[in-house]
Design a protein around this motif. Structure first.
Motif, PDB file in Angstrom:
ATOM      1  N   MET A   1     -52.062  98.234 116.074  1.00  0.00           N
ATOM      2  CA  MET A   1     -50.665  97.904 116.346  1.00  0.00           C
ATOM      3  C   MET A   1     -50.572  97.038 117.591  1.00  0.00           C
ATOM      4  O   MET A   1     -51.312  97.230 118.546  1.00  0.00           O
ATOM      5  N   LYS A   2     -49.680  96.065 117.545  1.00  0.00           N
ATOM      6  CA  LYS A   2     -49.578  95.107 118.635  1.00  0.00           C
ATOM      7  C   LYS A   2     -48.258  95.311 119.383  1.00  0.00           C
ATOM      8  O   LYS A   2     -47.223  95.518 118.750  1.00  0.00           O
ATOM      9  N   ALA A   3     -48.328  95.260 120.696  1.00  0.00           N
ATOM     10  CA  ALA A   3     -47.108  95.357 121.499  1.00  0.00           C
ATOM     11  C   ALA A   3     -47.003  94.112 122.364  1.00  0.00           C
ATOM     12  O   ALA A   3     -48.008  93.627 122.890  1.00  0.00           O
ATOM     13  N   ILE A   4     -45.780  93.595 122.478  1.00  0.00           N
ATOM     14  CA  ILE A   4     -45.542  92.439 123.341  1.00  0.00           C
ATOM     15  C   ILE A   4     -44.540  92.845 124.410  1.00  0.00           C
ATOM     16  O   ILE A   4     -43.446  93.321 124.094  1.00  0.00           O
ATOM     17  N   VAL A   5     -44.949  92.695 125.652  1.00  0.00           N
ATOM     18  CA  VAL A   5     -44.110  93.086 126.789  1.00  0.00           C
ATOM     19  C   VAL A   5     -43.689  91.824 127.540  1.00  0.00           C
ATOM     20  O   VAL A   5     -44.530  90.977 127.846  1.00  0.00           O
ATOM     21  N   HIS A   6     -42.402  91.700 127.783  1.00  0.00           N
ATOM     22  CA  HIS A   6     -41.890  90.620 128.626  1.00  0.00           C
ATOM     23  C   HIS A   6     -41.465  91.218 129.952  1.00  0.00           C
ATOM     24  O   HIS A   6     -40.697  92.175 129.969  1.00  0.00           O
ATOM     25  N   VAL A   7     -41.942  90.659 131.030  1.00  0.00           N
ATOM     26  CA  VAL A   7     -41.547  91.106 132.366  1.00  0.00           C
ATOM     27  C   VAL A   7     -40.901  89.928 133.086  1.00  0.00           C
ATOM     28  O   VAL A   7     -41.522  88.873 133.247  1.00  0.00           O
ATOM     29  N   MET A   8     -39.640  90.113 133.466  1.00  0.00           N
ATOM     30  CA  MET A   8     -38.908  89.049 134.181  1.00  0.00           C
ATOM     31  C   MET A   8     -38.333  89.642 135.458  1.00  0.00           C
ATOM     32  O   MET A   8     -38.020  90.839 135.512  1.00  0.00           O
ATOM     33  N   LEU A   9     -38.139  88.795 136.450  1.00  0.00           N
ATOM     34  CA  LEU A   9     -37.413  89.234 137.638  1.00  0.00           C
ATOM     35  C   LEU A   9     -35.979  89.566 137.237  1.00  0.00           C
ATOM     36  O   LEU A   9     -35.401  88.912 136.372  1.00  0.00           O
ATOM     37  N   LYS A  10     -35.417  90.595 137.851  1.00  0.00           N
ATOM     38  CA  LYS A  10     -34.026  90.948 137.571  1.00  0.00           C
ATOM     39  C   LYS A  10     -33.096  89.817 137.995  1.00  0.00           C
ATOM     40  O   LYS A  10     -33.428  89.044 138.895  1.00  0.00           O
ATOM     41  N   ASP A  11     -31.940  89.750 137.329  1.00  0.00           N
ATOM     42  CA  ASP A  11     -30.943  88.750 137.705  1.00  0.00           C
ATOM     43  C   ASP A  11     -30.551  88.972 139.164  1.00  0.00           C
ATOM     44  O   ASP A  11     -30.349  90.101 139.601  1.00  0.00           O
ATOM     45  N   GLY A  12     -30.467  87.897 139.901  1.00  0.00           N
ATOM     46  CA  GLY A  12     -30.085  88.002 141.292  1.00  0.00           C
ATOM     47  C   GLY A  12     -31.269  88.045 142.236  1.00  0.00           C
ATOM     48  O   GLY A  12     -31.120  87.791 143.425  1.00  0.00           O
ATOM     49  N   VAL A  13     -32.444  88.358 141.700  1.00  0.00           N
ATOM     50  CA  VAL A  13     -33.650  88.328 142.547  1.00  0.00           C
ATOM     51  C   VAL A  13     -34.148  86.888 142.601  1.00  0.00           C
ATOM     52  O   VAL A  13     -34.308  86.250 141.560  1.00  0.00           O
ATOM     53  N   LEU A  14     -34.358  86.396 143.801  1.00  0.00           N
ATOM     54  CA  LEU A  14     -34.797  85.012 143.995  1.00  0.00           C
ATOM     55  C   LEU A  14     -36.134  84.785 143.312  1.00  0.00           C
ATOM     56  O   LEU A  14     -37.043  85.617 143.418  1.00  0.00           O
ATOM     57  N   ASP A  15     -36.266  83.660 142.597  1.00  0.00           N
ATOM     58  CA  ASP A  15     -37.501  83.354 141.873  1.00  0.00           C
ATOM     59  C   ASP A  15     -38.079  82.034 142.395  1.00  0.00           C
ATOM     60  O   ASP A  15     -37.838  80.967 141.839  1.00  0.00           O
ATOM     61  N   PRO A  16     -38.852  82.101 143.475  1.00  0.00           N
ATOM     62  CA  PRO A  16     -39.368  80.860 144.073  1.00  0.00           C
ATOM     63  C   PRO A  16     -40.309  80.095 143.139  1.00  0.00           C
ATOM     64  O   PRO A  16     -40.349  78.869 143.167  1.00  0.00           O
ATOM     65  N   GLN A  17     -41.024  80.836 142.287  1.00  0.00           N
ATOM     66  CA  GLN A  17     -41.945  80.195 141.347  1.00  0.00           C
ATOM     67  C   GLN A  17     -41.152  79.348 140.337  1.00  0.00           C
ATOM     68  O   GLN A  17     -41.494  78.191 140.083  1.00  0.00           O
ATOM     69  N   GLY A  18     -40.090  79.940 139.807  1.00  0.00           N
ATOM     70  CA  GLY A  18     -39.242  79.205 138.878  1.00  0.00           C
ATOM     71  C   GLY A  18     -38.587  78.012 139.549  1.00  0.00           C
ATOM     72  O   GLY A  18     -38.488  76.929 138.967  1.00  0.00           O
ATOM     73  N   GLU A  19     -38.172  78.205 140.798  1.00  0.00           N
ATOM     74  CA  GLU A  19     -37.530  77.126 141.546  1.00  0.00           C
ATOM     75  C   GLU A  19     -38.514  75.971 141.771  1.00  0.00           C
ATOM     76  O   GLU A  19     -38.150  74.794 141.675  1.00  0.00           O
ATOM     77  N   ALA A  20     -39.785  76.313 142.027  1.00  0.00           N
ATOM     78  CA  ALA A  20     -40.820  75.289 142.207  1.00  0.00           C
ATOM     79  C   ALA A  20     -41.033  74.507 140.910  1.00  0.00           C
ATOM     80  O   ALA A  20     -41.218  73.288 140.924  1.00  0.00           O
ATOM     81  N   VAL A  21     -41.008  75.226 139.784  1.00  0.00           N
ATOM     82  CA  VAL A  21     -41.164  74.563 138.486  1.00  0.00           C
ATOM     83  C   VAL A  21     -39.989  73.616 138.246  1.00  0.00           C
ATOM     84  O   VAL A  21     -40.175  72.476 137.799  1.00  0.00           O
ATOM     85  N   ARG A  22     -38.771  74.082 138.550  1.00  0.00           N
ATOM     86  CA  ARG A  22     -37.581  73.244 138.358  1.00  0.00           C
ATOM     87  C   ARG A  22     -37.692  71.965 139.187  1.00  0.00           C
ATOM     88  O   ARG A  22     -37.424  70.864 138.716  1.00  0.00           O
ATOM     89  N   HIS A  23     -38.136  72.119 140.415  1.00  0.00           N
ATOM     90  CA  HIS A  23     -38.274  70.971 141.300  1.00  0.00           C
ATOM     91  C   HIS A  23     -39.340  70.011 140.774  1.00  0.00           C
ATOM     92  O   HIS A  23     -39.148  68.789 140.770  1.00  0.00           O
TER      93      HIS A  23
END
Lengths: 79, 79
Positions: B1-23
């Motif tokens: 059996m296969k499980a897929i887990v998504h882990v994301m920062l909660k809304d409102g938590v600053l995401d510098p990695q995502g911001e770097a990608v956007r830039h």
């Protein structure tokens, strides 16, 4: 428009990060885990309104920046 | 059996990695990106055969190891 990109290592490419997670889960008593592979998920908020154009643009982003297509595969989902 | 887990920062938590990608996307000429958030996706191969039990076990793995529930949220998908 929102796009969700999944980037995973290609099958056959060694995934030391996933292997470390599998080992750590084993140490914590979770024995029933045969294999773990870890990848990235990137959520993009786009100003584009056309779904087809947005998908093409996100694929270009993947090829240029988000994925290393030598060792990684990606999927694009437009929501 | 296969499980897929998504882990994301909660809304409102600053995401510098995502911001770097956007830039970086902006620098490459992809101007139509308003926001980027980056998370992890973890694929687990499980020996468990019962879907409900597998889901409960994977949620325990998330709480103990895979996610930092103070700042991260996760979803579990059993395939």
């Amino acid at each position: 428009m929102k796009a969700i990109v999944h980037v995973m290592l290609k099958d056959g490419v060694l995934d030391p990060q996933g292997e470390a997670v599998r080992h750590a889960l084993g140490s914590l008593g979770f024995g029933g885990v045969q294999a773990v592979r870890q990848g990235k998920v990137i959520e993009l908020d786009l100003t584009a309104t056309d779904k087809t154009a947005a998908e093409a643009e996100v694929k270009a982003m993947c090829d240029k920046l988000l994925a290393n297509t030598v060792i990684e595969k990606y999927t694009v989902e437009i929501a």
